[in-house]
Design a protein around this motif. Structure first.
Motif, short mmCIF file in Angstrom:
data_model
loop_
_atom_site.label_atom_id
_atom_site.label_comp_id
_atom_site.label_asym_id
_atom_site.label_seq_id
_atom_site.Cartn_x
_atom_site.Cartn_y
_atom_site.Cartn_z
N UNK A 123 -4.50 -7.36 -5.72
CA UNK A 123 -5.87 -7.23 -5.24
C UNK A 123 -5.96 -6.91 -3.76
N UNK A 124 -6.77 -5.93 -3.42
CA UNK A 124 -6.97 -5.57 -2.02
C UNK A 124 -6.06 -4.47 -1.52
N UNK A 150 10.02 -6.36 -2.28
CA UNK A 150 8.69 -6.04 -1.74
C UNK A 150 7.75 -5.65 -2.87
N UNK A 151 8.24 -4.77 -3.76
CA UNK A 151 7.39 -4.31 -4.86
C UNK A 151 6.85 -5.47 -5.68
N UNK A 152 7.71 -6.45 -5.96
CA UNK A 152 7.30 -7.58 -6.81
C UNK A 152 6.15 -8.36 -6.20
N UNK A 153 6.14 -8.45 -4.89
CA UNK A 153 5.13 -9.27 -4.23
C UNK A 153 3.88 -8.48 -3.83
N UNK A 154 3.86 -7.20 -4.20
CA UNK A 154 2.66 -6.39 -4.01
C UNK A 154 2.09 -5.94 -5.35
N UNK A 155 2.54 -6.59 -6.43
CA UNK A 155 2.21 -6.13 -7.78
C UNK A 155 1.58 -7.23 -8.61
N UNK A 156 0.83 -6.80 -9.63
CA UNK A 156 0.23 -7.74 -10.58
C UNK A 156 1.04 -7.84 -11.85
N UNK A 157 2.16 -7.09 -11.96
CA UNK A 157 2.92 -7.06 -13.21
C UNK A 157 4.39 -7.37 -13.02
N UNK A 158 4.94 -7.08 -11.84
CA UNK A 158 6.38 -7.24 -11.62
C UNK A 158 6.73 -8.69 -11.29
N UNK A 159 8.04 -8.97 -11.18
CA UNK A 159 8.48 -10.31 -10.81
C UNK A 159 8.07 -11.39 -11.78
N UNK A 160 8.23 -11.12 -13.09
CA UNK A 160 7.90 -12.13 -14.10
C UNK A 160 6.44 -12.21 -14.48
N UNK A 161 5.60 -11.40 -13.86
CA UNK A 161 4.16 -11.55 -14.12
C UNK A 161 3.72 -10.96 -15.45
N UNK A 218 -3.69 -3.87 4.68
CA UNK A 218 -3.89 -4.69 3.48
C UNK A 218 -2.58 -5.31 3.01
N UNK A 219 -1.47 -4.60 3.17
CA UNK A 219 -0.16 -5.12 2.78
C UNK A 219 0.22 -6.29 3.69
N UNK A 220 0.00 -6.10 4.98
CA UNK A 220 0.32 -7.16 5.94
C UNK A 220 -0.51 -8.41 5.64
N UNK A 221 -1.80 -8.21 5.35
CA UNK A 221 -2.69 -9.34 5.07
C UNK A 221 -2.26 -10.06 3.79
N UNK A 222 -1.89 -9.28 2.76
CA UNK A 222 -1.47 -9.88 1.49
C UNK A 222 -0.21 -10.72 1.66
N UNK A 223 0.76 -10.20 2.40
CA UNK A 223 2.00 -10.95 2.62
C UNK A 223 1.75 -12.22 3.42
N UNK A 224 0.88 -12.14 4.40
CA UNK A 224 0.55 -13.33 5.20
C UNK A 224 -0.15 -14.38 4.34
N UNK A 225 -1.02 -13.92 3.44
CA UNK A 225 -1.69 -14.86 2.53
C UNK A 225 -0.69 -15.52 1.59
N UNK A 226 0.32 -14.74 1.17
CA UNK A 226 1.36 -15.30 0.33
C UNK A 226 2.17 -16.36 1.07
N UNK A 227 2.48 -16.11 2.33
CA UNK A 227 3.21 -17.09 3.14
C UNK A 227 2.39 -18.37 3.31
#
Length: 420
Positions: A123-124, A150-161, A218-227
């Motif tokens: 999202x975003x 990186x791809x897994x943490x920017x995706x809604x399907x990868x990394x076990x999702x 948006x990528x930077x914001x998403x990663x910071x939110x994940x942290x």
């Protein structure tokens, strides 16, 4: 297709997958989803086994990597930079698995290229920003496993999702491995297996390649939110979504190398299977192979001619020029420079999928005369290598390896032949 049919066997209403038996009568529906350059041929093989027991399917392949199927819908999309068609295919697969119930069976077919072919931005994050991010990671020389973190943490399907979406259905994943060591979490970014990586790992990788200041906002914001914990981590080992899953590697690079060795021995060559786990800069790995060829010519070691050295893996290219090519073509060009003048020496470098990088070539073929032939045409091999332009170099020499899509993808193969 053969690899799938070797792993999945049907005996009436019993389906046996790598030794595990399933009663087909207990499943109301069987769905097939998948992604990767070889996934269409995998779907073709599964259709031959299950036929009309397949209720529906959505599989995404690279453009022109299709195969005849009847029950599964194929989506063609771009690789390595994702496009809107890939988003459509990923959305279709997610929608299909969301409707699976506890009395349903889902097959997920994965092969190399699957990460790029299944873009489902979190999202975003827009597709354009995902495309820019992919380009940055490819050009910086990051390894494929690092790119996939990186791809897994920017995706809604990868990394076990995807497993999370498919629960509570039974989930069987069949894999053509294009990753060194067959790491399931790295192949197609592991959409159906636990993810051992974290948002912190993403930041460490981006720092290592000096990319933090170049990220889309948006990528930077998403990663910071994940942290910060406001965006959930990908599911890890022990998550109950994986309790009803089975994952099987149906083919890998080592299997392909063994087949190549058998073919070489049948033709009278002394063979050495060097490694199926090669990594590093393509031009550096090529120089090592050229050194082995030189040693065989000079001393008959490590094997005597006629010799065939076979190896495989997945190298990388740090892009510094504006040329066209792929890692296999760059390997071949670097090898040509280092075997120049060697008699009866030939090097083949090719991707097992038949498409090397964003080109129509699978790789290239060189020998001890390649450099001399090029210079006679006014070509300067070093200049082409410097600007990462191996494609146009080999195109001028008519030495590109043009196989077309092969229907599989188990990394790259390198073959060095030294005649007696």
């Amino acid at each position: 297709m053969v690899a799938v049919q070797r792993t999945v066997v049907r005996r009436g209403d019993t389906l046996i997958v790598d030794g595990v038996a399933y009663d087909l009568q207990r499943f109301a529906h069987i769905y097939v989803v998948g992604t990767g350059k070889g996934s269409a041929v995998m779907a073709q093989g599964l259709e031959a086994i299950l036929g009309d027991r397949i209720s529906a399917g959505a599989v995404t392949v690279k453009y022109e990597h299709v195969a005849p199927v009847e029950r599964v819908t194929l989506y063609e999309a771009a690789h390595p930079i994702p496009d809107a068609a890939g988003v459509q295919g990923a959305n279709a697969a997610m929608e299909l698995v969301r409707q699976a119930a506890d009395d349903d069976l889902v097959f997920c077919l994965l092969s190399g290229g699957g990460s790029a072919l299944w873009p489902a931005p979190s999202g975003g994050i827009s597709l354009a920003e995902k495309q820019r991010m992919t380009g940055l990671l490819i050009d910086c020389g990051a390894r494929i496993d690092e790119i996939n973190v990186i791809r897994k943490h920017l995706s809604a399907v990868k990394g076990g999702q995807l497993a999370r979406l498919a629960a509570p259905a039974r989930l069987i994943t069949l894999v053509l491995s294009d990753v060194v060591g067959d790491r399931l979490d790295a192949i197609a970014s592991g959409p159906t297996v636990p993810d051992p990586t974290t948002f912190r790992d993403c930041l460490n990788i981006l720092t290592r390649y000096d990319l933090l200041d170049r990220l889309p906002d948006s990528v930077h914001a998403h990663l910071q939110q994940g942290l910060a914990g406001s965006v959930p981590e990908t599911p890890e080992a022990g998550d109950p979504v994986f309790e009803l899953g089975q994952t099987v590697v149906v083919a890998n690079n080592r299997l392909a190398l063994r087949a190549a060795r058998e073919a070489a021995e049948a033709r009278g060559y002394t063979t050495l299977l060097l490694s199926s786990t090669l990594e590093g800069e393509a031009r550096h790995v090529a120089r090592m192979h050229a050194a082995i060829a030189q040693e065989i010519c000079q001393s008959g070691q490590p094997i005597s001619p006629p010799a065939c050295i076979i190896s495989g893996g997945e190298t990388t290219v740090t892009v510094r020029g504006n040329g066209k090519g792929g890692r296999s073509q760059e390997f071949a060009l670097a090898a040509a420079l280092h075997i120049a003048g060697l008699d009866a020496t030939v090097v083949l470098s090719g991707g097992t999928d038949g498409t090397d990088g964003p080109t129509d070539a699978g790789g290239a073929l060189v020998d001890g005369r390649t450099v001399a032939r090029a210079e006679a045409l006014g070509l300067q091999p070093e200049a082409f290598l410097h600007r990462n332009d191996a494609y146009h170099f080999f195109q001028a020499l008519d030495d590109l390896l043009l196989t077309g899509p092969t229907g599989t993808n188990v990394m790259d193969m390198y073959v060095v032949l030294v005649g007696a």
